[in-house]
Scaffold this motif. Sequence first.
Motif, PDB file in Angstrom:
ATOM      1  N   GLY A  28     112.742  41.297  48.413  1.00  0.00           N
ATOM      2  CA  GLY A  28     113.268  40.423  49.466  1.00  0.00           C
ATOM      3  C   GLY A  28     113.452  38.988  49.021  1.00  0.00           C
ATOM      4  N   SER A  29     113.456  38.760  47.717  1.00  0.00           N
ATOM      5  CA  SER A  29     113.570  37.391  47.228  1.00  0.00           C
ATOM      6  C   SER A  29     114.953  37.136  46.654  1.00  0.00           C
ATOM      7  N   MET A  30     115.410  35.890  46.790  1.00  0.00           N
ATOM      8  CA  MET A  30     116.666  35.514  46.140  1.00  0.00           C
ATOM      9  C   MET A  30     116.397  34.923  44.764  1.00  0.00           C
ATOM     10  N   CYS A  31     115.121  34.877  44.389  1.00  0.00           N
ATOM     11  CA  CYS A  31     114.784  34.450  43.035  1.00  0.00           C
ATOM     12  C   CYS A  31     114.537  35.683  42.182  1.00  0.00           C
ATOM     13  N   GLY A  88     118.691  24.772  46.991  1.00  0.00           N
ATOM     14  CA  GLY A  88     119.566  24.777  48.164  1.00  0.00           C
ATOM     15  C   GLY A  88     119.155  23.785  49.235  1.00  0.00           C
ATOM     16  N   THR A  89     117.863  23.673  49.478  1.00  0.00           N
ATOM     17  CA  THR A  89     117.404  22.776  50.539  1.00  0.00           C
ATOM     18  C   THR A  89     117.792  21.337  50.216  1.00  0.00           C
ATOM     19  N   GLU A  90     117.480  20.893  49.013  1.00  0.00           N
ATOM     20  CA  GLU A  90     117.816  19.509  48.642  1.00  0.00           C
ATOM     21  C   GLU A  90     119.336  19.303  48.635  1.00  0.00           C
ATOM     22  N   ALA A 114     123.202  30.221  59.426  1.00  0.00           N
ATOM     23  CA  ALA A 114     122.880  29.187  58.429  1.00  0.00           C
ATOM     24  C   ALA A 114     121.382  29.173  58.104  1.00  0.00           C
ATOM     25  N   HIS A 115     121.073  28.763  56.903  1.00  0.00           N
ATOM     26  CA  HIS A 115     119.679  28.718  56.437  1.00  0.00           C
ATOM     27  C   HIS A 115     118.894  27.625  57.170  1.00  0.00           C
ATOM     28  N   PHE A 116     117.595  27.815  57.287  1.00  0.00           N
ATOM     29  CA  PHE A 116     116.773  26.859  58.046  1.00  0.00           C
ATOM     30  C   PHE A 116     116.656  25.480  57.372  1.00  0.00           C
ATOM     31  N   ASN A 160     125.314  34.528  53.162  1.00  0.00           N
ATOM     32  CA  ASN A 160     124.264  34.033  54.062  1.00  0.00           C
ATOM     33  C   ASN A 160     122.942  34.780  53.884  1.00  0.00           C
ATOM     34  N   THR A 161     121.885  34.107  54.345  1.00  0.00           N
ATOM     35  CA  THR A 161     120.520  34.531  54.045  1.00  0.00           C
ATOM     36  C   THR A 161     120.206  35.942  54.564  1.00  0.00           C
ATOM     37  N   ASN A 162     120.660  36.279  55.755  1.00  0.00           N
ATOM     38  CA  ASN A 162     120.322  37.583  56.330  1.00  0.00           C
ATOM     39  C   ASN A 162     121.221  38.723  55.861  1.00  0.00           C
ATOM     40  N   VAL A 185     130.087  23.715  51.853  1.00  0.00           N
ATOM     41  CA  VAL A 185     129.855  25.157  51.664  1.00  0.00           C
ATOM     42  C   VAL A 185     128.483  25.363  51.031  1.00  0.00           C
ATOM     43  N   ASP A 186     127.657  26.150  51.706  1.00  0.00           N
ATOM     44  CA  ASP A 186     126.356  26.502  51.152  1.00  0.00           C
ATOM     45  C   ASP A 186     126.512  27.825  50.400  1.00  0.00           C
ATOM     46  N   ALA A 187     126.667  27.706  49.078  1.00  0.00           N
ATOM     47  CA  ALA A 187     126.780  28.902  48.231  1.00  0.00           C
ATOM     48  C   ALA A 187     125.522  29.025  47.372  1.00  0.00           C
ATOM     49  N   VAL A 213     125.219  25.309  44.972  1.00  0.00           N
ATOM     50  CA  VAL A 213     124.985  26.579  44.258  1.00  0.00           C
ATOM     51  C   VAL A 213     123.616  26.496  43.611  1.00  0.00           C
ATOM     52  N   ASP A 214     122.846  27.571  43.686  1.00  0.00           N
ATOM     53  CA  ASP A 214     121.518  27.542  43.058  1.00  0.00           C
ATOM     54  C   ASP A 214     121.464  28.325  41.757  1.00  0.00           C
ATOM     55  N   ALA A 215     121.037  27.637  40.706  1.00  0.00           N
ATOM     56  CA  ALA A 215     120.842  28.330  39.426  1.00  0.00           C
ATOM     57  C   ALA A 215     119.517  29.082  39.428  1.00  0.00           C
ATOM     58  N   HIS A 216     118.574  28.697  40.307  1.00  0.00           N
ATOM     59  CA  HIS A 216     117.300  29.438  40.318  1.00  0.00           C
ATOM     60  C   HIS A 216     117.363  30.684  41.199  1.00  0.00           C
ATOM     61  N   LYS A 217     118.553  30.995  41.702  1.00  0.00           N
ATOM     62  CA  LYS A 217     118.736  32.291  42.378  1.00  0.00           C
ATOM     63  C   LYS A 217     119.504  33.187  41.395  1.00  0.00           C
ATOM     64  N   MET A 218     120.787  33.432  41.635  1.00  0.00           N
ATOM     65  CA  MET A 218     121.521  34.358  40.755  1.00  0.00           C
ATOM     66  C   MET A 218     121.897  33.747  39.399  1.00  0.00           C
ATOM     67  N   ILE A 341     115.454  44.433  58.020  1.00  0.00           N
ATOM     68  CA  ILE A 341     114.719  44.050  56.812  1.00  0.00           C
ATOM     69  C   ILE A 341     115.786  43.813  55.739  1.00  0.00           C
ATOM     70  N   ARG A 342     115.487  42.902  54.813  1.00  0.00           N
ATOM     71  CA  ARG A 342     116.519  42.476  53.875  1.00  0.00           C
ATOM     72  C   ARG A 342     116.132  42.808  52.434  1.00  0.00           C
ATOM     73  N   ILE A 343     117.045  43.500  51.771  1.00  0.00           N
ATOM     74  CA  ILE A 343     116.847  43.802  50.345  1.00  0.00           C
ATOM     75  C   ILE A 343     117.875  42.992  49.558  1.00  0.00           C
TER      76      ILE A 343
HETATM   77  N1  0PR Z   1     120.954  28.341  51.509  1.00  0.00           N
HETATM   78  C1  0PR Z   1     120.875  29.674  51.597  1.00  0.00           C
HETATM   79  C2  0PR Z   1     122.074  30.454  52.023  1.00  0.00           C
HETATM   80  C3  0PR Z   1     119.669  30.312  51.306  1.00  0.00           C
HETATM   81  O1  0PR Z   1     119.578  31.641  51.428  1.00  0.00           O
HETATM   82  C4  0PR Z   1     118.563  29.532  50.888  1.00  0.00           C
HETATM   83  C5  0PR Z   1     117.251  30.165  50.548  1.00  0.00           C
HETATM   84  C6  0PR Z   1     118.715  28.137  50.816  1.00  0.00           C
HETATM   85  C7  0PR Z   1     119.932  27.581  51.136  1.00  0.00           C
HETATM   86  C8  0PR Z   1     117.591  27.233  50.413  1.00  0.00           C
HETATM   87  O2  0PR Z   1     117.317  27.358  49.070  1.00  0.00           O
HETATM   88  P1  0PR Z   1     115.949  26.847  48.437  1.00  0.00           P
HETATM   89  O3  0PR Z   1     114.859  27.691  49.024  1.00  0.00           O
HETATM   90  O4  0PR Z   1     116.160  27.052  46.990  1.00  0.00           O
HETATM   91  O5  0PR Z   1     115.799  25.429  48.778  1.00  0.00           O
HETATM   92  N2  0PR Z   1     117.180  31.511  50.832  1.00  0.00           N
HETATM   93  C9  0PR Z   1     116.045  32.378  50.643  1.00  0.00           C
HETATM   94  C10 0PR Z   1     115.370  32.567  51.985  1.00  0.00           C
HETATM   95  O6  0PR Z   1     114.823  31.617  52.542  1.00  0.00           O
HETATM   96  C11 0PR Z   1     115.121  31.921  49.613  1.00  0.00           C
HETATM   97  C12 0PR Z   1     114.066  32.848  49.180  1.00  0.00           C
HETATM   98  C13 0PR Z   1     113.678  32.784  47.891  1.00  0.00           C
HETATM   99  C14 0PR Z   1     113.353  33.697  50.016  1.00  0.00           C
HETATM  100  C15 0PR Z   1     112.621  33.488  47.456  1.00  0.00           C
HETATM  101  C16 0PR Z   1     112.282  34.433  49.585  1.00  0.00           C
HETATM  102  C17 0PR Z   1     111.909  34.326  48.299  1.00  0.00           C
HETATM  103  O7  0PR Z   1     110.822  35.005  47.836  1.00  0.00           O
HETATM  104  O8  0PR Z   1     115.476  33.648  52.500  1.00  0.00           O
END
Ligand code: 0PR
Length: 366
Positions: A28-31, A88-90, A114-116, A160-162, A185-187, A213-218, A341-343
Motif C-alpha cells: 500500500g505504499s507509493m515508495c 509531494g507535500t512540499e 486530492a491528497h491531504f 490520484n492517491t486512492n 498538476v500534482d503528478a 513529480v516525486d522521485a522517491h515514489k516511482m 483497500i489500495r494496492i
Molecule cells: N500527491 C499525491 C497524489 C500523493 O499520493 C502523495 C502521497 C503526495 C502528493 C504527498 O507526497 P509526500 O508524502 O511525498 O509528501 N501519497 C501517498 C499516500 O499518502 C504516500 C505514501 C507513501 C503512502 C508511502 C504510504 C506509504 O507507505 O497515500
Amino acid sequence: MPINLMEDVIEMLKEAKKKDANFDRILGSMCTVPHEMAKKAYNMFIETNLGDYELFKGTKELEDKAIEWIAKLLHAPPGYAGLLTSGGTESNITALWIFKKLSEKREVILPKQAHFSFEKAASLLDLKLKVVECGHFMRARDVKKYISSSTACVVAIAGNTNYGYIDEIEEIAEICSDENIFMHVDAAFGGFVAPFVSKKIIDFRAKISSVSVDAHKMGMACIPCGFLLLRNKNWIEEIKVRSKCTHTRFQATLLGTRPGAAAAAAYAVMHHLGYEGYKRIAEKCMENTGYLADLLKRNGIEYVEPELNLIAIKVKKAAEVAARLKEAGWYVGFDEESEIIRIVVMPHVSNEMINKFVEDLRKVMK
Ligand code: 0PR
C-alpha cells in the motif's frame, strides 16, 4: 570512552529495524526500495547541504541536471524554473504559496480525490479549498462552475492517491488559460509512470502553470526527493529570501538545509536508467497491475479498473479488512469513506507476492 561501543549501537539499530515492515510485504505504499545506484550515490553525498550550495558546487550541478532531466521529461518550455523538494507535500505547498502571492487571491479549486497535503497548504497559507465533487477523477465540465473572481489556482491530479486516475488535465488547462488563472498538476505519483505508459498529456504541452513529480515514489530514488517545475522562472522571485549567514546569497525553497544526497541519488538513477530504463520499469509495473486485476476478476473480487499501477479493491469495512490483512502479514492502504483497500503495484511488488496476497485476501473476505 564512548558510553556505547559502535558495534553495540549497530546491534541496537538492527533490533529496531527488525520491527519495521519489509518491502516484500508492503502493498500500500507509493515508495519502494531505492535503486542500487541511488543508494550508492546517497552514501557518497551524505554530508552535502543544498541549503548552502556555494559550498557544494558539484552537488548543485547534480541538482540542476536532475531538474533538467525532469524538465525534458515533462516538456518544460524555455524559461521554466525547477525546484528540488522533499516530496509531494512540499511541492504542493510551494506551488500554492507562489500562486497565492502572484494572484493575490485565496481560493483553490481541487478534486475530491486530492491528497491531504493540500489541507496542510490551506492551513499554512490561509487558503480556501473548494472541493469539486467527482467520481474517480475530475472532469473539466465540473471545474467550470467553481471558478470565481477569487480563484487563485486549480489543482488537478495525475495519478490520484486512492485510484491512480488522471484528471482531465488538458481540458482543465484550457479553461484555466481562458480564465487567466493558475493551474497546478500534482503528478507526485503519476509523473514517473504516465509519460511512459499513458497517451494522456499531464505536462507543459497542456496549458498548465506547474507540475510536481516525486522521485522517491516511482523514480526509485531515495527519500526525500521531489520536483516542482514552474512555467516561468520569474515566479520564483515570489519566494526568494536573502540568506544571511550562509555562503549562498539566496534561497527559494521552503526548506533551508536540504539533503544534497537526495539530489545526487535521483540524478544517478536518471543517468543510469535513462528514459528508456524508466519506461521498462513503468511497463513492467503496468503488466503486474494487469496480472493482479485478472487474478481478482477470476476470484470474483470487485475492483476499480486501473488506469496506472494502482488498484482500488472494493470492500465493505475497509479498515477491518486492512487489519485482518495485517494479521496475515500484508500492509495495504485503505480508505473507509470510499470503501476500498489500495494496492500500489510498485517495482518491488512481484507476481509471486500478488499470488500469495490474493490467496490471503480471499480468506479474509470470506
Ligand atoms: N500527491 C499525491 C497524489 C500523493 O499520493 C502523495 C502521497 C503526495 C502528493 C504527498 O507526497 P509526500 O508524502 O511525498 O509528501 N501519497 C501517498 C499516500 O499518502 C504516500 C505514501 C507513501 C503512502 C508511502 C504510504 C506509504 O507507505 O497515500
